[in-house]
Each structure stands twice: as C-alpha cells, then as structure tokens.
Design an enzyme around this catalytic site. Structure first.
Site, PDB file in Angstrom:
ATOM      1  N   GLY A   7      11.042   3.197 -31.788  1.00 51.64           N
ATOM      2  CA  GLY A   7      10.140   3.585 -30.775  1.00 51.64           C
ATOM      3  C   GLY A   7      10.215   4.921 -30.806  1.00 51.64           C
ATOM      4  O   GLY A   7       9.713   5.737 -29.915  1.00 51.64           O
TER       5      GLY A   7
ATOM      6  N   LYS B  59       6.987   8.347 -26.086  1.00 54.37           N
ATOM      7  CA  LYS B  59       7.731   9.565 -25.014  1.00 54.37           C
ATOM      8  C   LYS B  59       9.142   9.509 -24.674  1.00 54.37           C
ATOM      9  O   LYS B  59       9.650  10.363 -24.791  1.00 54.37           O
ATOM     10  CB  LYS B  59       6.600   9.473 -23.629  1.00 54.37           C
TER      11      LYS B  59
ATOM     12  N   ARG C 255       6.425   1.185 -36.366  1.00 52.53           N
ATOM     13  CA  ARG C 255       5.691   0.002 -37.053  1.00 52.53           C
ATOM     14  C   ARG C 255       4.889   0.681 -37.819  1.00 52.53           C
ATOM     15  O   ARG C 255       4.024  -0.051 -38.611  1.00 52.53           O
ATOM     16  CB  ARG C 255       4.882  -0.584 -35.991  1.00 52.53           C
TER      17      ARG C 255
ATOM     18  N   GLY D 297      15.919  -0.371 -23.395  1.00 52.91           N
ATOM     19  CA  GLY D 297      15.168   0.296 -22.290  1.00 52.91           C
ATOM     20  C   GLY D 297      14.172  -0.116 -21.749  1.00 52.91           C
ATOM     21  O   GLY D 297      13.367  -0.096 -20.588  1.00 52.91           O
ATOM     22  N   THR D 298      13.596  -1.235 -22.347  1.00 52.78           N
ATOM     23  CA  THR D 298      12.304  -1.868 -22.009  1.00 52.78           C
ATOM     24  C   THR D 298      12.576  -2.964 -20.933  1.00 52.78           C
ATOM     25  O   THR D 298      13.475  -3.660 -21.009  1.00 52.78           O
ATOM     26  CB  THR D 298      11.459  -2.721 -23.244  1.00 52.78           C
TER      27      THR D 298
ATOM     28  N   ALA E 186      18.874  -2.084 -19.516  1.00 50.44           N
ATOM     29  CA  ALA E 186      18.770  -0.922 -18.604  1.00 50.44           C
ATOM     30  C   ALA E 186      17.468  -0.916 -18.015  1.00 50.44           C
ATOM     31  O   ALA E 186      16.464  -0.220 -18.665  1.00 50.44           O
ATOM     32  CB  ALA E 186      19.346   0.539 -19.136  1.00 50.44           C
TER      33      ALA E 186
ATOM     34  N   HIS F 208       3.990   4.598 -10.677  1.00 50.47           N
ATOM     35  CA  HIS F 208       4.340   4.919 -12.324  1.00 50.47           C
ATOM     36  C   HIS F 208       3.059   5.400 -12.813  1.00 50.47           C
ATOM     37  O   HIS F 208       2.010   5.252 -12.354  1.00 50.47           O
ATOM     38  CB  HIS F 208       4.943   3.515 -13.088  1.00 50.47           C
TER      39      HIS F 208
ATOM     40  N   LYS G 193       1.846   2.157 -17.999  1.00 50.51           N
ATOM     41  CA  LYS G 193       2.865   1.115 -18.028  1.00 50.51           C
ATOM     42  C   LYS G 193       2.293  -0.141 -17.836  1.00 50.51           C
ATOM     43  O   LYS G 193       1.401  -0.433 -16.959  1.00 50.51           O
ATOM     44  CB  LYS G 193       3.581   1.410 -16.320  1.00 50.51           C
TER      45      LYS G 193
HETATM   46  P1  NAP Z   1       5.095   5.037 -25.409  1.00 48.38           P
HETATM   47  O1  NAP Z   1       5.105   6.447 -25.145  1.00 48.38           O
HETATM   48  O2  NAP Z   1       3.787   4.067 -25.498  1.00 48.38           O
HETATM   49  O3  NAP Z   1       6.004   4.516 -26.555  1.00 48.38           O
HETATM   50  C1  NAP Z   1       6.454   3.228 -26.946  1.00 48.38           C
HETATM   51  C2  NAP Z   1       6.629   3.592 -28.432  1.00 48.38           C
HETATM   52  O4  NAP Z   1       7.050   2.224 -29.128  1.00 48.38           O
HETATM   53  C3  NAP Z   1       5.286   3.780 -29.491  1.00 48.38           C
HETATM   54  O5  NAP Z   1       5.411   4.963 -30.252  1.00 48.38           O
HETATM   55  C4  NAP Z   1       4.923   2.545 -30.218  1.00 48.38           C
HETATM   56  O6  NAP Z   1       4.167   2.581 -31.143  1.00 48.38           O
HETATM   57  C5  NAP Z   1       6.346   2.072 -30.421  1.00 48.38           C
HETATM   58  N1  NAP Z   1       6.320   0.565 -30.756  1.00 48.38           N
HETATM   59  C6  NAP Z   1       5.368  -0.428 -29.989  1.00 48.38           C
HETATM   60  N2  NAP Z   1       5.683  -1.928 -30.421  1.00 48.38           N
HETATM   61  C7  NAP Z   1       6.559  -1.279 -31.655  1.00 48.38           C
HETATM   62  C8  NAP Z   1       7.182  -1.944 -32.712  1.00 48.38           C
HETATM   63  N3  NAP Z   1       7.004  -3.771 -32.623  1.00 48.38           N
HETATM   64  N4  NAP Z   1       7.834  -1.617 -33.283  1.00 48.38           N
HETATM   65  C9  NAP Z   1       8.085  -0.402 -33.489  1.00 48.38           C
HETATM   66  N5  NAP Z   1       7.737   0.556 -32.436  1.00 48.38           N
HETATM   67  C10 NAP Z   1       6.774   0.025 -31.826  1.00 48.38           C
HETATM   68  O7  NAP Z   1       6.100   4.517 -24.180  1.00 48.38           O
HETATM   69  P2  NAP Z   1       7.219   5.088 -23.416  1.00 48.38           P
HETATM   70  O8  NAP Z   1       6.834   5.655 -22.143  1.00 48.38           O
HETATM   71  O9  NAP Z   1       8.024   5.810 -24.449  1.00 48.38           O
HETATM   72  O10 NAP Z   1       8.137   3.951 -22.935  1.00 48.38           O
HETATM   73  C11 NAP Z   1       8.803   3.132 -23.941  1.00 48.38           C
HETATM   74  C12 NAP Z   1       9.387   1.892 -23.365  1.00 48.38           C
HETATM   75  O11 NAP Z   1      10.548   2.379 -22.353  1.00 48.38           O
HETATM   76  C13 NAP Z   1       8.668   1.061 -22.440  1.00 48.38           C
HETATM   77  O12 NAP Z   1       8.772  -0.213 -22.459  1.00 48.38           O
HETATM   78  C14 NAP Z   1       8.877   1.548 -20.956  1.00 48.38           C
HETATM   79  O13 NAP Z   1       8.738   0.728 -19.950  1.00 48.38           O
HETATM   80  C15 NAP Z   1      10.497   1.912 -21.175  1.00 48.38           C
HETATM   81  N6  NAP Z   1      10.928   2.791 -20.126  1.00 48.38           N
HETATM   82  C16 NAP Z   1      12.092   2.731 -19.807  1.00 48.38           C
HETATM   83  C17 NAP Z   1      12.814   3.738 -18.898  1.00 48.38           C
HETATM   84  C18 NAP Z   1      14.144   3.188 -18.332  1.00 48.38           C
HETATM   85  O14 NAP Z   1      14.432   4.024 -17.803  1.00 48.38           O
HETATM   86  N7  NAP Z   1      14.785   2.214 -18.951  1.00 48.38           N
HETATM   87  C19 NAP Z   1      12.029   4.716 -18.584  1.00 48.38           C
HETATM   88  C20 NAP Z   1      10.926   4.940 -19.132  1.00 48.38           C
HETATM   89  C21 NAP Z   1      10.473   3.980 -19.901  1.00 48.38           C
HETATM   90  P3  NAP Z   1       2.549   3.172 -31.307  1.00 48.38           P
HETATM   91  O15 NAP Z   1       2.612   4.334 -30.887  1.00 48.38           O
HETATM   92  O16 NAP Z   1       2.335   2.660 -32.695  1.00 48.38           O
HETATM   93  O17 NAP Z   1       1.934   2.025 -30.346  1.00 48.38           O
END
Ligand code: NAP
Length: 266
Positions: free
Chosen positions: A11, A15, A38, A99-100, A125, A155, A159
């Site tokens: 990913g 962000k 992807r 992290g998901t 986490a 959030h 989300k």
């Molecule tokens: P985001 O900006 O939507 O980024 C998600 C990325 O994952 C996008 O680039 C997406 O690609 C890619 N992706 C989706 N399916 C995929 C696959 N099958 N193979 C490879 N890449 C794939 O979201 P974000 O805000 O960065 O958050 C990402 C994840 O982290 C979320 O699940 C969020 O809930 C989690 N998170 C966790 C924390 C923590 O502290 N644990 C904090 C913040 C967020 P596309 O652009 O092509 O869709």
C-alpha cells in the site's frame, strides 16, 4: 552492528504507505526491499510521482515474498487485503506487521495459530500512535475508579470500519478493569436508531466520520460531580511512524502474534 532489517511495504501509494516508505528509507538499519501495490507490476517505485526509491513493485504478494525474501511485511492496505497478505507472509517465513483493522475473531485466531506454528512474530496494531496507546492505558487505570464510561472516536470520512479498532480495543481494555454496570436510565429509549452509539461489553462507542478529521478519540468517565476526559489526537499520519518503527524492530524478536502496540511498551 545489528543486521539490516529488510522491509516490504504493502500500500505504498496510500496516505499511511507514503509515510512508511519515508520512515523506512530514513531509518538506519532498515532497507526498503520492495513494495506491494495493485498496479505497476515490475516497475520501480521511483517511476511513481513523489517517490525516489528504486524498490521494485509487485502486484502479487506471494511472488514478492518468494523473490525478495524480506524479513518483515508492513501492510497498510485494507482489512481484507491485510489478512490475505499476513497469511501469505507467514506461509513464506516473513513476519507481518499489520496496520489495518477489522479482522474477524476467526481470522485473528487463524493468524495466531499460524504465527505460533511457524514460530514467527506477527504484530497486529490497531493504532501505531504511541500517544493513543497511552490514552488506552490511562483509560484502563481510570476504569478501576469510574464505572460510567463512554467512548467517542472520530475519523476522516474515508475510513471503512466503524467503530475503529482503537475504540474496540479501548473498550476491551476498560472491560478488564471495570465492574459490570448497566449505564444510563433503566427506561432509556432510543427515538432515533443509533443515537446512543454501539455497545461493546456494555460500553457505548460513538463513531464520528467527517472530512477534516484524521484520528481522534475521547474516553469520558463520569462520576458524582466530576468528569474525567482522556483525549488523544493524531493530526497527521507522521504520528503513527514511531509505532511502525517500534513494531518492525519488535517483531524480529517475537515468536507469536501480538495484538496491539500496548503489549510492546511498559
Ligand atoms: P489509503 O490512503 O486509502 O491507502 C490504502 C492503499 O492501499 C492505497 O494505495 C490502495 O491502492 C492500497 N491497496 C488497497 N488494496 C490493495 C491491494 N490488494 N494490494 C496492494 N495495495 C492495495 O488509506 P490510509 O489512510 O493510508 O490507510 C491504510 C490502512 O491503514 C487502512 O486500513 C487504515 O484503516 C489503516 N490505518 C491504520 C493506522 C494504525 O495506526 N494502525 C492508522 C491509520 C490508518 P489504491 O489507491 O489502488 O486503492
């Protein structure tokens, strides 16, 4: 000198992924071995605007793990993909840092078993922000003294899961300390469905989703003549990276699944 830890990030264009790429590249002792996306199979990450790394992009996680043989996978994609990637990583002797959030208990159990069988660390986490972890720990302490509690988590509107993993985890940690209590008026009626939030182990969780928010949570404890609010705000995704770094280092020394960064710090 300690051995370099080779890391694959899934990913990278997201962000969180962009921050993680920056952190891994800027951390002594870490190497960005490849990324999983992807799109853009076989290209270099530097072919995408905003990146300078020459790490190769793989669209197939298995292929990435068998070709690159990294030590750690950091997954920052979606809950469904996070689970699939974690499983594939463990099958290929790679330690997952996921992290998901939003895994079912069956999926969690499966990963726990696989991690134990393989004697490979896994970290799931729900929140990488150390401040948020302290908020949960402080809430657990407060719950010994205050039985009445409600959680408000807020959030950004992109989300996918509600309540947040942090909200659920906070409720779980509070439940370990709190005496069971039926809160509110016994004859309380919701005239609008959901007005009182969701209920987890008798604790109400309210989820707010709005553009402009990042990740915020308040845990409110009510008592006679007093209100205690424990609050944490992540203003940008950089706030999560100290936790991601800690997880990459810690997972190398683990031989089983650890759920939550709170179990890695004193
Ligand atoms: P985001 O900006 O939507 O980024 C998600 C990325 O994952 C996008 O680039 C997406 O690609 C890619 N992706 C989706 N399916 C995929 C696959 N099958 N193979 C490879 N890449 C794939 O979201 P974000 O805000 O960065 O958050 C990402 C994840 O982290 C979320 O699940 C969020 O809930 C989690 N998170 C966790 C924390 C923590 O502290 N644990 C904090 C913040 C967020 P596309 O652009 O092509 O869709």
């Amino acid at each position: 000198m300690n051995k370099e830890i080779s890391v694959v990030i899934a990913g990278p264009r997201g962000k969180m992924g962009r921050e993680a790429v920056k952190m891994v590249e800027g951390t002594e002792g870490f190497t960005l071995a490849a990324v999983i996306d992807r799109k853009f199979d076989g290209q270099k990450l530097s072919d995408i605007e905003g990146f300078s790394s020459d790490a190769i992009i793989y669209t197939n996680a298995e292929h990435c793990f068998t070709s690159v043989k990294p030590a750690v996978l950091v997954d920052l994609t979606t809950p469904e993909t996070g689970y699939t990637h974690a499983k594939a990583a463990l099958m290929n002797d790679v330690r997952p840092v996921i992290g998901t959030t939003g895994f079912s208990s069956q999926e969690l159990e499966e990963l726990k078993e696989l991690s134990r069988d393989k004697k490979l660390g896994t970290i799931i986490a729900p929140n990488f922000a150390i401040g948020a972890i302290l908020m949960m720990k402080f809430s657990q302490i407060a719950a010994k003294y205050f039985e009445d509690v409600e959680i408000i988590e807020m959030h950004h509107d992109q989300k996918l899961d509600a309540p947040s993993g942090t909200g659920l985890k906070t409720a779980e940690m509070i439940k370990e300390q709190r005496k069971n209590k039926q809160q509110g008026h016994p004859d309380e009626k919701e005239t609008v469905t959901g007005a009182r939030g969701g209920e987890v182990d008798g604790i109400r969780i309210h989820s707010v989703r709005l553009p402009g928010l990042v990740a915020h949570q308040q845990v409110m404890f009510g008592g006679d003549g007093q209100l205690l609010t424990i609050k944490h705000d992540s203003h940008d995704r950089g706030s999560f990276m100290t936790g991601v770094k800690l997880c990459i280092e810690s997972v190398m020394d683990l031989e089983e699944l650890v759920y939550g960064v709170e179990n890695l710090i004193d």
